[in-house]
Design a protein around this motif. Sequence first.
Motif, mmCIF file in Angstrom:
data_model
loop_
_atom_site.group_PDB
_atom_site.id
_atom_site.type_symbol
_atom_site.label_atom_id
_atom_site.label_comp_id
_atom_site.label_asym_id
_atom_site.label_seq_id
_atom_site.Cartn_x
_atom_site.Cartn_y
_atom_site.Cartn_z
ATOM 1 N N ASN A 1 54.849 48.602 73.502
ATOM 2 C CA ASN A 1 55.415 47.475 72.552
ATOM 3 C C ASN A 1 56.978 47.961 72.333
ATOM 4 O O ASN A 1 57.300 48.952 72.856
ATOM 5 N N ARG B 1 58.576 54.575 67.993
ATOM 6 C CA ARG B 1 57.906 55.290 67.105
ATOM 7 C C ARG B 1 58.616 56.715 67.072
ATOM 8 O O ARG B 1 58.150 57.462 66.104
ATOM 9 N N VAL C 1 47.848 54.249 70.961
ATOM 10 C CA VAL C 1 48.840 53.136 70.144
ATOM 11 C C VAL C 1 49.632 52.784 70.948
ATOM 12 O O VAL C 1 50.135 51.449 71.312
ATOM 13 N N HIS C 2 50.266 53.855 71.831
ATOM 14 C CA HIS C 2 51.296 53.178 72.765
ATOM 15 C C HIS C 2 50.899 52.500 73.889
ATOM 16 O O HIS C 2 51.677 51.826 74.464
ATOM 17 N N THR D 1 44.201 48.307 69.474
ATOM 18 C CA THR D 1 44.500 47.873 68.181
ATOM 19 C C THR D 1 43.535 48.308 66.897
ATOM 20 O O THR D 1 43.785 47.853 65.779
ATOM 21 N N GLU E 1 51.525 56.944 63.918
ATOM 22 C CA GLU E 1 51.945 55.781 63.169
ATOM 23 C C GLU E 1 51.396 54.422 63.953
ATOM 24 O O GLU E 1 51.513 54.639 65.320
ATOM 25 N N GLY E 2 50.908 53.572 63.415
ATOM 26 C CA GLY E 2 50.296 52.557 64.326
ATOM 27 C C GLY E 2 48.516 52.613 63.970
ATOM 28 O O GLY E 2 48.127 51.630 64.582
ATOM 29 N N SER E 3 48.181 53.720 63.818
ATOM 30 C CA SER E 3 46.659 53.866 63.569
ATOM 31 C C SER E 3 46.415 53.946 62.430
ATOM 32 O O SER E 3 47.285 54.052 61.551
ATOM 33 N N SER F 1 47.329 52.648 55.796
ATOM 34 C CA SER F 1 47.526 53.555 56.948
ATOM 35 C C SER F 1 46.784 54.876 56.540
ATOM 36 O O SER F 1 46.871 55.632 57.577
#
Length: 513
Positions: A4, A8, A221-222, A226, A244-246, A278
């Motif tokens: 995306n 990050r 995540v990369h 989801t 981050e994103g998890s 988070s």
Amino acid sequence: MVANSVDRAKVIFGNEIDTADYEKACKGKEKYARRFGDDSNTVYHLRAEEAPVIGKHLGVRWLRPAEPGSDEVFDMAADAAAAPVVSTTPKTISEVQGKPLVVGNIRMGFGHYRISMAIASAAHALGFVPYWFDLCGFPESTCSKLIEHQNNLYSMGSRVSQKVGAFNALYWEPLNSEGFRKLTYNSGDQKNAELMVPIFRDLPKDVPYVGTHAWPAQAAVHAGMTHVVNAIPDNWPMALHLAEGSRHAVQTPSAYQGYKMLRGMDKKRQLKPMPEGSLFYTGHYIDHELVSNIEADCAARRARLHGGCPIRYLVCVGGAGAQQDLIRGIIEHAVPLAERGEATLLVNVGDHIDVWDALAKSVPALSRAKTHFDDFTELENLVSEPGAPKLDGIHAFGYTDIFAAVYSTNLLMRHTDVLVTKPSELAFYPVPKLMIHRVGGHEAWGAIRAAEIGDGTYELQKLDEITAMMDAFQQDRSLVSMMCDRIEEANAHGVYNGAYRAVLLAAGLWPGE
């Protein structure tokens, strides 16, 4: 390649990384790409097979590289539907029965494999089909080469730290407690994780996924997945473990507070905290078969302790080969106790049988030990009888297969009275523990957690402290039975239910969903 548009490595939970540090992270990624290749355009396909040992015990499917030349995309849903498992334990949840869950891990020592086994065990108990996804298992990939390189550096540092006091005090301890703590360290890892994406292509984007190290979580995540949970192992907050994103899971309330505030991750400024949704306090990551048998196992320990049986000590020797001199001293102290029938000594050298050879050469009495090498069925039979009566004297265990090497400790833990371990991942397990000197400053807080709960000792840093505690156990067995009391108390409060909650968190079923 990033799945995306979010970089990050540049901004982490709303905290912008200094330009110089960001550029350093980018250069680090470029260096690794030059050294190990950039396989962003390479297609890796997967296949699944029953995992050794834990396939039979936990229904685990092992994700491997597909045969060379294969262009078939792996169908995980079909494979899970055909898998010969469905859990019949009381915790089974009907809506997840037979559905896949991926456990992303790396082989770095035994710790992350051990936590992965706990997650897989809990997933199986809840009705999922667990898939074992080891990022080190793709030898042609940039991802595996990069991780192997960093693992080798860490293992070397661990060994040297136990032999050279100045190196440990001036470099290794500060690196493990403060160096890995810096937010800029996470920036570098996030850039490196961009090189790990290709091996994820066959995984469904929405499959529940639990990473037991930050790198598998970051890479997932990369890759655009989801439903990623990042199961943080350490009780000392470090930016190393951020993905981050998890959804971040932690084992203790103090870790929750520290991670929430990104405590001490930038000495020059007060960082913005992790946002709501988070971070989650789940409890300790423990295997279902251990949690579900806590009361029975504690009762068996009390019966042995107060029935005049030898106290059973399980000594686990780390795969990095660190602490061998300290372990040798502990064994030398325990051998006379075992020979007099006052103790049982169980030594598990994991997948480093050569470590046992070195110990046996330096401690001649070990030549009389009963050895159990590369026969996992023999171990299963040894512990199958209630109370495992044949565990007397001195025993040595070791296995070439990594799954057997790690899971053997799980089987032995249920039948031991005192686990002798450094305060790493085993610090959180529901068995009485004698904590020996840490390898790396971040481990210190594992011993603090165990000592505060009361299911383990405080960290004993010197050999004479350790042997004095063993002598105290021998003279006053209530010291060990008291730990059993505390284990049962903690269990009543759900302290050891973290693996179940991490799995349900990945599936969107906890908390309150």
